[in-house]
Write a protein that holds these residues in place. Structure first.
Motif: not given
Lengths: 331, 334
Positions: A240, A210-212, B206, A232, A228-229, A201, B15-17, B19-21, B26
């Protein structure tokens, strides 16, 4: 197999739970059955089994509709089933029969069904990501809300095609999700040996996306993060990289002696982290499904696979004339 | 006295979610390696002779080795501790941290430098006993560890480790929230949230709308995250010996609505039903409802209506107060 978009975590219904379970159970049964049938020598070519990784295909594809596309790997049966490909036609394809999804000319590693948005399993490691860049560009140019999702292994994530695709999708802000199924081995090579670092990631950072990381054994973790990815990507937020840490239950291919794995490695993962066991335990204790409903699905899936194998075996072989069909496409 | 200090730099944090929501940052692993290098400069200056470090993958160790071997000029002349990377097998999971802390406890280190978020610190705190922690944040969404320059922080940890700084007033006992349910006990360093989310899922909590109750061990008025709710209502200082219990409600039905920085880049309305202080040791029963318990912002425990759970404020880990160390030792030097 319904692939209608599922509501997010928190609004999970019993119907959703049973559907997700059916997808995962179908993949598991399909692969366990192939594991046994392949040993008889009746199946041509190579097969690479997805057992152990079901939560990823099911958790990701639950958010995709028939108009969305997935590009798969050589370990593609799970992605195909979760994306809605017919189980009987898939089995016939793997047996090389004319009744197969690709008329017996693709086999396990090239199963595709464009009508279902399944761009194909892929014999080329790292072959999927460039295809979904095309999906993303096409959706963007045509102004649709379609999404392209590629699946890649940890080995594939070292390929130039994978890294180039991250860059391309990022500069295009393309509606793509790059799922890495990190099962710890590139064929027989441990990821601690073939990669510097633990998390694929992190490679996303260099490409501005983003890397999760999520637990690929946990359906709910994958489902939530993929949701969510994909949301998005659909809403114009760009690509993502989603890394799912997971383990495969069988060898790289059927017949792999797996001398590179510890003797009890798979047994202990099966006993403690199995995605189906976890799912059953959690949905039943949360009161979102009852054991008899799940047992009924088990029975239906077993019956489906019995007839899929019987029909595949009895199906007609392709003939000489079939060699000349589906060679060129007019567009 | 010669001292050995442990270093835990979590290569997987951040590295959790979120970063998306949300707009969570980072934190580069090469920078974590550089932070360890700078902390080692401070530790060496204070006379620490040896550093025991958890094997750090993903570029943390590589960046550190590069900086250590590339020292020239004044850096080459400065005293640096010997770096000993622990020989444990790396699993790439939280177990690596637990194994490393256990080894550090067995080797009797004088302090542990921790680089990570609230989750990493919670894991270390559960196994480090009374060994003082230097808590350094490697992200923007943390309450327990601080964002600090590592050189000076390392110096402070070194002064404590070697005994040059008096432990009195420089190492503070933190409080934590102990959650007990079904025979399981967990310690949260910052907050415990009762969420209606049914599954642990991607762990990070979140969706503020899913939180019905919140317990906060400490919350400054400038906190970020769930504890910021308490920081706005009734700030609780570190070590104050009291916790805050907040009951939430949907903004439309709440007695009071406050806007809270819940995550980096995310400020949202939160409805508050009521709040009250809890004394240390007081046991509070959680409402019987199905959902998840989140510790320090991460969903950890799934529970059903039948599962009883309690929370109480208990003594937690000992933390090095960098400002206090520097103030006392510099005052003594002049």
């Amino acid at each position: 197999m319904s692939t209608a978009a599922a509501p997010g975590t928190g609004e999970l219904t019993k119907e959703d739970m049973l559907e997700h379970y059916r997808v995962m159970r179908t993949i598991r049964e399909f692969e366990e059955r192939l594991h046994r049938e392949f040993a008889t020598g009746e199946i041509p070519g190579f097969v690479h089994l997805y057992a152990g990784e079901e939560a990823i295909a099911a958790g990701v594809c639950a958010h995709l509709g028939p108009d969305d596309y997935v590009a798969s790997t050589h370990r593609g049966h799970g992605h195909a089933i979760a994306k809605g490909c017919g189980v009987k036609a898939m089995m016939a394809e793997i047996y090389g029969k004319k009744t197969g999804l690709c008329h017996g000319k693709g086999g396990s590693m090239h199963i595709a069904d464009l009508d279902k948005g399944m761009l194909g399993a892929n014999g080329i490691v790292g072959g999927g990501p460039p295809l979904v860049c095309g999906v993303g560009l096409s959706a963007k140019v045509r102004g649709t809300d379609q999404v392209g999702v590629s699946f890649t292994g940890d080995g594939g994530s070292n390929q130039g095609t994978f890294l180039e695709s991250l860059n391309l999708a990022s500069v295009w802000d393309a509606p793509c999700v790059f799922v890495v199924e990190n099962n710890g081995y590139a064929e027989a090579t441990s990821s601690t040996y073939h990669q510097k670092g633990v998390d694929v990631a992190k490679r996303a950072d260099g490409f501005g996306m983003p890397g999760i990381v999520v637990d690929g054994h946990d359906f709910f973790a994958v489902h939530e993060a993929a949701g969510e990815a994909i949301r998005r990507a659909r809403s114009g937020g760009g690509p993502t990289l989603l890394e799912c840490k997971v383990n495969r239950y069988f060898g790289h291919f059927e017949g792999d002696q797996q001398t590179y794995r510890a003797p009890d490695e798979v047994e202990s993962i099966r006993a403690t982290r199995d995605c189906l066991d976890q799912f059953v335990k959690r949905v039943t204790s949360a009161g979102l499904a009852e054991q008899p409903d799940l047992d009924k699905i088990d029975a239906e899936v077993a019956e489906l696979l019995d007839s899929a194998v019987a029909e595949a075996k009895a199906g007609p072989d392709p003939t000489g004339e079939d060699l000349l069909t589906d060679v060129y496409v007019r567009y | 006295m010669p001292a050995t200090v442990g270093v835990i730099a979590n290569p997987a944090s951040g590295r959790d979610i979120r970063r998306l929501v949300a707009g969570a940052s980072v934190f580069d692993n090469a920078e974590k390696g550089s932070m360890v290098f700078r902390a080692m400069a401070g530790l060496g200056e204070a006379g620490v002779e040896r550093v025991l470090m958890m094997p750090a993958a993903d570029g943390v160790g590589a960046a550190l080795e590069r900086q250590l071997s590339g020292r020239r000029g004044a850096l080459a002349e400065a005293p640096f501790p010997v770096l000993e990377v622990l020989g444990q097998a790396s699993t790439g999971t939280a177990q690596d941290t637990v194994a490393a802390v256990r080894e550090m406890v067995a080797r009797d280190v004088a302090a542990i430098v921790v680089l990570g978020g609230d989750g990493t610190h919670r894991l270390v705190a559960a196994h480090c006993g009374d060994i003082p922690l230097l808590a350094l944040s490697t992200g923007t969404n943390n309450a327990f560890p601080e964002m600090r320059e590592a050189t000076v922080a390392g110096l402070a940890a070194g002064l404590v480790a070697t005994g040059a700084a008096p432990a009195d007033g420089t190492v503070v006992r933190e409080h934590g929230l102990e959650v007990s349910t079904n025979g399981r006990r967990e310690l949260a360093l910052v907050d415990v949230a009762v969420s209606t989310e049914r599954f642990v899922g991607s762990r990070a909590l979140w969706k503020a709308g899913s939180v019905s109750e919140l317990f906060v061990a400490f919350a400054g008025p400038s906190a970020i995250g769930l504890s910021a709710i308490a920081g706005i209502l009734d700030p609780v200082a570190r070590g104050e010996g009291e916790a805050l219990h907040v009951r939430l409600a949907p903004p439309g039905e709440a007695a009071r609505t406050v806007r809270v920085p819940l995550a980096p880049g995310l400020i949202a309305p939160v409805g508050v039903r009521d709040h009250r202080r809890i004394a240390a040791g007081e046991t509070v029963a959680l409402p019987a409802a199905a959902g998840c318990l989140a510790l320090d912002g991460e969903r950890e425990i799934e529970h059903s209506e039948a599962d009883a759970a309690t929370v109480r404020l208990v003594p937690g880990p000992r933390r090095i107060d960098v400002d206090a160390v520097m103030r006392l030792t510099r005052a003594a030097a002049t």
